[in-house]
Scaffold this motif. Structure first.
Motif, PDB file in Angstrom:
ATOM      1  N   PRO A  48      -1.849   9.781  -1.847  1.00  0.00           N
ATOM      2  CA  PRO A  48      -0.981  10.338  -0.816  1.00  0.00           C
ATOM      3  C   PRO A  48      -0.446  11.692  -1.226  1.00  0.00           C
ATOM      4  N   PRO A  49       0.001  12.494  -0.268  1.00  0.00           N
ATOM      5  CA  PRO A  49       0.571  13.804  -0.585  1.00  0.00           C
ATOM      6  C   PRO A  49       1.836  13.664  -1.436  1.00  0.00           C
ATOM      7  N   PRO A  50       2.257  14.731  -2.099  1.00  0.00           N
ATOM      8  CA  PRO A  50       3.508  14.697  -2.862  1.00  0.00           C
ATOM      9  C   PRO A  50       4.673  14.275  -1.969  1.00  0.00           C
ATOM     10  N   GLY A  51       5.596  13.518  -2.537  1.00  0.00           N
ATOM     11  CA  GLY A  51       6.751  13.058  -1.787  1.00  0.00           C
ATOM     12  C   GLY A  51       6.541  11.739  -1.080  1.00  0.00           C
ATOM     13  N   ILE A  52       5.363  11.133  -1.280  1.00  0.00           N
ATOM     14  CA  ILE A  52       5.046   9.848  -0.646  1.00  0.00           C
ATOM     15  C   ILE A  52       4.549   8.884  -1.720  1.00  0.00           C
ATOM     16  N   THR A  53       5.114   7.694  -1.771  1.00  0.00           N
ATOM     17  CA  THR A  53       4.673   6.673  -2.714  1.00  0.00           C
ATOM     18  C   THR A  53       3.807   5.647  -1.988  1.00  0.00           C
ATOM     19  N   VAL A  54       2.976   4.956  -2.745  1.00  0.00           N
ATOM     20  CA  VAL A  54       2.116   3.940  -2.139  1.00  0.00           C
ATOM     21  C   VAL A  54       2.039   2.713  -3.033  1.00  0.00           C
ATOM     22  N   GLN A  55       2.116   1.555  -2.421  1.00  0.00           N
ATOM     23  CA  GLN A  55       1.817   0.287  -3.078  1.00  0.00           C
ATOM     24  C   GLN A  55       0.512  -0.211  -2.461  1.00  0.00           C
ATOM     25  N   ARG A  56      -0.531  -0.262  -3.249  1.00  0.00           N
ATOM     26  CA  ARG A  56      -1.851  -0.596  -2.702  1.00  0.00           C
ATOM     27  C   ARG A  56      -2.206  -2.064  -2.926  1.00  0.00           C
ATOM     28  N   ASP A  57      -3.021  -2.544  -2.000  1.00  0.00           N
ATOM     29  CA  ASP A  57      -3.662  -3.857  -2.112  1.00  0.00           C
ATOM     30  C   ASP A  57      -2.661  -4.991  -2.313  1.00  0.00           C
ATOM     31  N   ILE A  58      -1.635  -4.995  -1.471  1.00  0.00           N
ATOM     32  CA  ILE A  58      -0.683  -6.104  -1.455  1.00  0.00           C
ATOM     33  C   ILE A  58      -1.287  -7.240  -0.628  1.00  0.00           C
ATOM     34  N   GLU A  59      -1.381  -8.413  -1.207  1.00  0.00           N
ATOM     35  CA  GLU A  59      -1.890  -9.557  -0.447  1.00  0.00           C
ATOM     36  C   GLU A  59      -0.830 -10.010   0.549  1.00  0.00           C
ATOM     37  N   PHE A  60      -1.181 -10.052   1.835  1.00  0.00           N
ATOM     38  CA  PHE A  60      -0.194 -10.437   2.836  1.00  0.00           C
ATOM     39  C   PHE A  60      -0.503 -11.763   3.521  1.00  0.00           C
ATOM     40  N   VAL A  61      -1.729 -12.253   3.360  1.00  0.00           N
ATOM     41  CA  VAL A  61      -2.055 -13.559   3.922  1.00  0.00           C
ATOM     42  C   VAL A  61      -3.307 -14.088   3.240  1.00  0.00           C
ATOM     43  N   GLN A  62      -3.392 -15.391   3.124  1.00  0.00           N
ATOM     44  CA  GLN A  62      -4.583 -16.066   2.607  1.00  0.00           C
ATOM     45  C   GLN A  62      -5.274 -16.731   3.786  1.00  0.00           C
ATOM     46  N   THR A  63      -6.519 -16.351   4.048  1.00  0.00           N
ATOM     47  CA  THR A  63      -7.262 -16.913   5.167  1.00  0.00           C
ATOM     48  C   THR A  63      -8.368 -17.836   4.654  1.00  0.00           C
ATOM     49  N   ALA A  64      -9.052 -18.477   5.574  1.00  0.00           N
ATOM     50  CA  ALA A  64     -10.177 -19.336   5.194  1.00  0.00           C
ATOM     51  C   ALA A  64     -11.296 -18.537   4.549  1.00  0.00           C
ATOM     52  N   ASP A  65     -11.306 -17.220   4.784  1.00  0.00           N
ATOM     53  CA  ASP A  65     -12.339 -16.346   4.218  1.00  0.00           C
ATOM     54  C   ASP A  65     -11.835 -15.564   3.017  1.00  0.00           C
ATOM     55  N   GLY A  66     -10.651 -15.884   2.537  1.00  0.00           N
ATOM     56  CA  GLY A  66     -10.115 -15.190   1.381  1.00  0.00           C
ATOM     57  C   GLY A  66      -8.868 -14.385   1.730  1.00  0.00           C
ATOM     58  N   PRO A  67      -8.282 -13.717   0.728  1.00  0.00           N
ATOM     59  CA  PRO A  67      -7.047 -12.969   0.954  1.00  0.00           C
ATOM     60  C   PRO A  67      -7.298 -11.664   1.703  1.00  0.00           C
ATOM     61  N   LEU A  69      -5.502  -7.732   2.424  1.00  0.00           N
ATOM     62  CA  LEU A  69      -4.653  -6.797   1.705  1.00  0.00           C
ATOM     63  C   LEU A  69      -4.119  -5.708   2.621  1.00  0.00           C
ATOM     64  N   LEU A  70      -2.982  -5.154   2.245  1.00  0.00           N
ATOM     65  CA  LEU A  70      -2.429  -4.001   2.949  1.00  0.00           C
ATOM     66  C   LEU A  70      -1.931  -2.978   1.948  1.00  0.00           C
ATOM     67  N   ASP A  71      -1.799  -1.742   2.401  1.00  0.00           N
ATOM     68  CA  ASP A  71      -1.203  -0.661   1.633  1.00  0.00           C
ATOM     69  C   ASP A  71       0.096  -0.259   2.319  1.00  0.00           C
ATOM     70  N   LEU A  72       1.141  -0.037   1.530  1.00  0.00           N
ATOM     71  CA  LEU A  72       2.441   0.349   2.065  1.00  0.00           C
ATOM     72  C   LEU A  72       2.822   1.726   1.533  1.00  0.00           C
ATOM     73  N   PHE A  73       2.996   2.678   2.443  1.00  0.00           N
ATOM     74  CA  PHE A  73       3.377   4.045   2.108  1.00  0.00           C
ATOM     75  C   PHE A  73       4.823   4.289   2.528  1.00  0.00           C
ATOM     76  N   LYS A  74       5.576   4.955   1.655  1.00  0.00           N
ATOM     77  CA  LYS A  74       6.962   5.282   1.984  1.00  0.00           C
ATOM     78  C   LYS A  74       7.295   6.680   1.458  1.00  0.00           C
ATOM     79  N   PRO A  75       8.161   7.387   2.175  1.00  0.00           N
ATOM     80  CA  PRO A  75       8.612   8.685   1.641  1.00  0.00           C
ATOM     81  C   PRO A  75       9.463   8.459   0.399  1.00  0.00           C
ATOM     82  N   THR A  76       9.282   9.322  -0.606  1.00  0.00           N
ATOM     83  CA  THR A  76      10.076   9.206  -1.827  1.00  0.00           C
ATOM     84  C   THR A  76      11.555   9.336  -1.512  1.00  0.00           C
ATOM     85  N   GLU A  77      11.866  10.268  -0.634  1.00  0.00           N
ATOM     86  CA  GLU A  77      13.220  10.422  -0.124  1.00  0.00           C
ATOM     87  C   GLU A  77      13.137  10.443   1.391  1.00  0.00           C
TER      88      GLU A  77
END
Length: 318
Positions: A48-67, A69-77
């Motif tokens: 991401p550009p400067p001033g933006i943080t990212v948490q990648r590959d967060i598991e948000f649900v377990q399905t019959a076909d496997g987990p 994932l989502l990425d969450l981006f937020k402004p640093t300030e």
């Protein structure tokens, strides 16, 4: 003499066509189209550009076909609000005929930079594909809708931990992602309903789409697990946002190309009219020279970006 890589392409195409012949008269064409969607619609993640943080590959649900994932981006300030205030959230849902695309597709519209700099958190989320490249059924509808609902539920369940506003969630979808996003705006379920929807050239009535554009009926059959008859017709209606609009639906910003030869402009016009009929705020922007997301710059101008931010500001920053 042909270079080695040209020979390799010829061999791969030949193998795909041979495999396709085993799957029916259009088998090879379908395989090539699916592979093309994977090749063109699945960009690699970039920092991401400067001033933006990212948490990648967060598991948000377990399905019959496997987990999934989502990425969450937020402004640093937070540039808009005090740092103690929760961030409104926008989920971007990728397109790809329900069998291709990935959660990095938001990069095509600079969604993260555009919205984080305006005081939003952004989520890029996976959902299950309807079929494999070779056409074997994977997860037919409503798996995709269930997955996107799970994304919204995860945001609400983790809002306090992540500094997010559980009552200010919007969705921005393109093509197949727009259909899934529109369902989130018309669903009768407070745990997974969103407060604002931006819909870019998305289908709104699946049975009508199969009739209006027979050349893509095979994509809908992939999604639903077969021809639109009996139970599958009911599923197609379940997946049609137009049929679920009520006076409690979310406000919509709909953007569509007049020359769209995949999803006819009538799908957007009928959605817009039905929303207004029910007293729901809806804005329809028709791009006179644009097709189905093409050319890309027809949907990504400064005016387009400002329109999206203004729309989300109006409905998510109250």
């Amino acid at each position: 003499m042909l270079d080695w890589w040209l020979w390799l392409i010829i061999v791969i195409v030949g193998l795909l066509l041979c495999c396709g012949c085993l799957l029916g008269p259009l088998g090879g064409f379908k395989i090539l189209m699916r592979q093309l969607m994977h090749s063109m619609g699945e960009p690699k993640a970039v920092p991401p550009p400067p001033g933006i943080t990212v948490q990648r590959d967060i598991e948000f649900v377990q399905t019959a076909d496997g987990p999934l994932l989502l990425d969450l981006f937020k402004p640093t300030e937070n540039p808009i609000q005090s740092s103690s205030e929760a961030l409104p959230v926008v989920v971007f849902l990728f397109g790809g005929s329900w069998f291709g695309g990935n959660k990095n597709q938001h990069q095509m519209y600079n969604v993260v930079e555009l919205l984080c700099e305006s005081g939003y958190a952004v989520v890029g989320s996976q959902y299950r594909f309807s079929v494999s490249t070779l056409g074997y059924t994977k997860s037919t509808f409503p798996a995709q809708a269930n997955d996107t609902r799970a994304t919204i539920k995860w945001i609400r369940q983790n809002a306090e931990k992540q500094g997010l506003d559980p009552n200010a969630i919007g969705v921005w979808g393109a093509s197949a992602g727009a259909q899934l996003g529109a369902l989130l705006g018309t669903i009768d379920d407070e745990s997974s309903k969103v407060q604002a929807v931006v819909s870019y050239y998305g289908p709104t009535h699946l049975p009508n789409l199969a009739t209006e554009n027979p050349k893509i009926s095979w994509i809908l059959e992939d999604l639903l697990g077969g021809k639109l008859e009996k139970e599958r017709l009911r599923l197609a209606e379940l997946g049609s946002p137009l049929l679920h609009i009520t006076s409690n639906s979310a406000p919509f910003l709909i953007v569509h190309g007049k020359k769209d030869d995949v999803v006819p402009i009538s799908q957007a016009e009928e959605m817009h009219a039905k929303l207004q009929e029910k007293g729901i705020e809806s804005t329809l922007i028709i791009k006179p020279e644009a097709g189905h997301g093409t050319p890309a710059n027809a949907f990504n101008s400064k005016e387009d970006k400002k329109r999206v931010v203004d729309f989300f500001d109006k409905h998510l920053k109250k």
